[in-house]
Design a protein around this motif. Structure first.
Motif, PDB file in Angstrom:
ATOM      1  N   GLU A   1      -4.761   2.743   5.055  1.00  0.00           N
ATOM      2  CA  GLU A   1      -6.086   3.130   4.596  1.00  0.00           C
ATOM      3  C   GLU A   1      -6.419   4.546   5.054  1.00  0.00           C
ATOM      4  O   GLU A   1      -6.983   5.352   4.294  1.00  0.00           O
ATOM      5  CB  GLU A   1      -7.128   2.150   5.111  1.00  0.00           C
ATOM      6  CG  GLU A   1      -8.539   2.446   4.621  1.00  0.00           C
ATOM      7  CD  GLU A   1      -9.526   1.392   5.062  1.00  0.00           C
ATOM      8  OE1 GLU A   1     -10.737   1.612   4.886  1.00  0.00           O
ATOM      9  OE2 GLU A   1      -9.079   0.346   5.591  1.00  0.00           O
TER      10      GLU A   1
ATOM     11  N   PRO B   1       0.816  -1.236   0.000  1.00  0.00           N
ATOM     12  CA  PRO B   1       0.000   0.000   0.000  1.00  0.00           C
ATOM     13  C   PRO B   1       0.834   1.263   0.000  1.00  0.00           C
ATOM     14  O   PRO B   1       0.436   2.266  -0.598  1.00  0.00           O
ATOM     15  CB  PRO B   1      -0.831  -0.140   1.288  1.00  0.00           C
ATOM     16  CG  PRO B   1      -0.891  -1.598   1.552  1.00  0.00           C
ATOM     17  CD  PRO B   1       0.430  -2.136   1.102  1.00  0.00           C
TER      18      PRO B   1
ATOM     19  N   ASP C   1      -5.871  -0.288   8.306  1.00  0.00           N
ATOM     20  CA  ASP C   1      -4.836   0.208   9.198  1.00  0.00           C
ATOM     21  C   ASP C   1      -4.484   1.639   8.808  1.00  0.00           C
ATOM     22  O   ASP C   1      -5.273   2.341   8.163  1.00  0.00           O
ATOM     23  CB  ASP C   1      -3.601  -0.704   9.161  1.00  0.00           C
ATOM     24  CG  ASP C   1      -3.085  -0.906   7.734  1.00  0.00           C
ATOM     25  OD1 ASP C   1      -3.564  -0.187   6.830  1.00  0.00           O
ATOM     26  OD2 ASP C   1      -2.226  -1.781   7.523  1.00  0.00           O
TER      27      ASP C   1
ATOM     28  N   THR D   1      -7.060  -1.783   3.806  1.00  0.00           N
ATOM     29  CA  THR D   1      -6.233  -2.582   4.717  1.00  0.00           C
ATOM     30  C   THR D   1      -6.697  -2.478   6.159  1.00  0.00           C
ATOM     31  O   THR D   1      -6.274  -3.280   7.000  1.00  0.00           O
ATOM     32  CB  THR D   1      -4.764  -2.139   4.620  1.00  0.00           C
ATOM     33  OG1 THR D   1      -4.671  -0.741   4.929  1.00  0.00           O
ATOM     34  CG2 THR D   1      -4.222  -2.375   3.227  1.00  0.00           C
TER      35      THR D   1
END
Length: 563
Positions: free
Chosen positions: A229, A200, A226, A224
């Protein structure tokens, strides 16, 4: 030769992925090294403890056996008993001493080892318990010979340094082998997991690169759950705000705030673009540019409140845009879908339209005539009917010679000439440019002529038919150049009115007329003298002050004056 495919470890990671992989693998290697070191240290310590325990047990057992022989006074057997024991590789020396420290029996050992044995005997006799020492790469254990609580002597046994000590490497070989296999498996697995974990972040980096390159990018989607994101959502909000800010900046820079039409800067860009696009075509002209002047617009807006004036101006802009689209559809049968006409506001009371791909002045005149007629039609706004008197100037955009600024300048020249043209429409020609340059030159020469007093008053007498005498005179302005050339008022009066020099010119003629009337009065000829003034002079108070000043001057010279 390398296989055609690449493993994760063979590919060269870059950037953050490389650093994350190196850091993770390094941490794994350091952790493995620490674990192995701890295990080896524990194994080494356990081996030393086990060695000491075995050595102490064997030495204590030997001391118990020797005690029986010492009590039985069978000392001659002791050398034979210890002689066979020193034949082992792990036993370097055995020595038996009495309670006074004297040697009773001894087998093996060098001179240096004798000193170690004597020091061990002394300690054992002094402490009365089993002692050990590690000197000279050997383990020396001294055990007291005791029977019935009496200390009969000391048995000293010197062992090799590795006696009864297991090899940790050979013992831990299966564990180390398994750990190495796990490490080999963990390295590519760790590389894959690290790359997947920071993928990511790579997407965010590529997103930032696209924004830096193109100024904008499609929203990025990262699911994600986490911080990645959260960062992606923050990026999307930031780009949305940047797009909104850029759109607002472009509106402020290229859109007229009152009418929401393109302003002059954007209109110039659009016209330049179409001129450049037409350079590869066969047509001589890239299009027609029409400038409209709504003469009555300022007067109408002065009677309205500011908010109503803005709404009225926007209504006019919508009417102008609608008229431009309608006339464009009527005049340009081909090409309007590809390049529609562009309306814009380029001045306070000036609107402009550019119709691309109009190549003939006749089509341009039709476009301007229909647009002018549409704008001049009465229209209703808030229950009132208004009529805008429109005047337009037309200029053709030549693809080889013109740019937008020059085309607008030509259209404005034509607009100035359209005030007196039939239909209040004029198409720019080179003669207008020459006339404008001639008027500018004449204006510049007029300013110098006023400074050099080249303007003279020529007097035209008015004859009284009853008696044949001169009843009055009319002062006429004439421009007499140093070469005695006289320029007609029909040439310089309009230029003086346009340039604002009419006041200074009238002042010069009026002053000379007063002087001449005063001189005639002193000679006994009292004559009324009239001076022509421009209509524009009545719009200011300066004319009244000039007349009053010249009247006072005439009275001072004892000459009657009428103004």
């Amino acid at each position: 030769m390398l296989p055609p495919f690449r493993f994760a470890l063979l590919s060269r990671p870059r950037g953050l992925a490389a650093r994350a992989m190196v850091l993770t693998i390094g941490l794994m290697a350091v952790t493995a090294a620490l674990c192995i070191s701890i295990v080896l240290m524990g194994a080494h310590r356990e081996g030393a403890r086990q060695q000491l325990e075995v050595a102490q047990d064997l030495t204590t057992h030997l001391a118990a056996r020797v005690a029986g022989f010492v009590v039985a006074d069978e000392l001659e057997i002791l050398p034979y008993m210890i002689g066979g024991a020193v034949q082992r590789e792990d036993v370097r020396a055995i020595s038996i001493h009495d309670g006074e420290g004297r040697s009773i029996a001894r087998a093996g050992g060098a001179h240096a080892e004798t000193q170690i044995i004597e020091r061990a005997v002394a300690r054992a006799l002094a402490e009365g318990e089993v002692i050990y020492t590690r000197e000279g790469e050997a383990l020396t254990v001294a055990a007291p010979i005791q029977r019935d609580g009496r200390n009969l002597g000391v048995v000293v046994r010197m062992w090799a340094a590795d006696a009864y000590r297991f090899d940790p490497f050979s013992s831990l070989a299966p564990f180390l082998t398994l750990l190495g296999l796990l490490g080999l498996i963990a390295l590519p697995l760790t590389a894959v997991l690290v790359r997947r974990a920071i993928a990511p972040l790579d997407n965010l980096a590529r997103f930032a690169e696209r924004v830096a390159k193109d100024g904008r990018a499609e929203p990025i989607e990262i699911k994600t759950g986490d911080e990645f994101e959260t960062l992606a959502k923050a990026f999307n909000r930031m780009i949305a705000r940047l797009d909104e800010s850029m759109r607002r900046i472009q509106e402020i820079a290229f859109v007229d705030p009152a009418t929401q039409l393109p302003n002059r800067d954007r209109f110039v860009r659009e016209v330049d673009y179409h001129i450049l696009q037409a350079k590869g075509e066969e047509a001589a002209n890239a299009g027609a540019l029409v400038v409209f002047e709504l003469v009555r617009l300022p007067k109408l807006m002065q009677t309205m409140e500011p908010s109503a004036a803005r709404d009225f101006l926007r209504a006019i802009a919508e009417r102008f845009s609608s008229a431009t689209r309608t006339v464009d559809a009527l005049v340009r049968l081909n090409g309007r879908e590809k390049a529609p006409a562009i309306p814009a506001r380029i001045g306070e009371i000036e609107f402009a339209a550019f119709a691309p791909m109009i190549s003939s002045p006749a089509d341009a005149a039709r476009f301007a005539q229909h647009s002018n007629a549409a704008l001049s039609q009465p229209f209703e706004w808030r229950g009132h009917k208004f009529t805008l008197s429109a005047t337009c100037g037309v200029a053709m955009a030549q693809r080889d010679r013109d740019d937008a600024d020059s085309v607008i300048r030509h259209a404005r020249m034509a607009l100035g000439a359209a005030q007196k043209a039939p239909g209040r429409l004029k198409i720019f020609t080179q003669s207008l440019d020459r006339e404008a340059m001639a008027r500018l030159t004449l204006e510049r020469e007029m300013r110098g002529a006023l400074e050099n007093n080249e303007f003279r008053a020529y007097f035209q007498p008015k004859i009284n038919l009853a008696n044949g005498r001169i009843g009055a005179c009319e002062a006429l302005a004439r421009w007499v150049r140093p070469d005695r050339t006289i320029i007609s008022p029909g040439r310089f009066i309009p230029v003086a009115e346009e340039s604002g020099l009419i006041g200074a010119l009238s002042d010069a003629i009026m002053r000379e007329a007063c002087w001449k009337a005063a001189s005639w009065a002193r000679a006994g000829h009292h004559t009324n003298v009239s001076v022509n003034v421009s209509v524009l002079q009545f719009r200011s108070d300066r004319l009244r002050r000039q007349c009053a000043a010249h009247r006072s001057a005439c009275r001072a010279q004892s000459a009657p004056a009428r103004t």
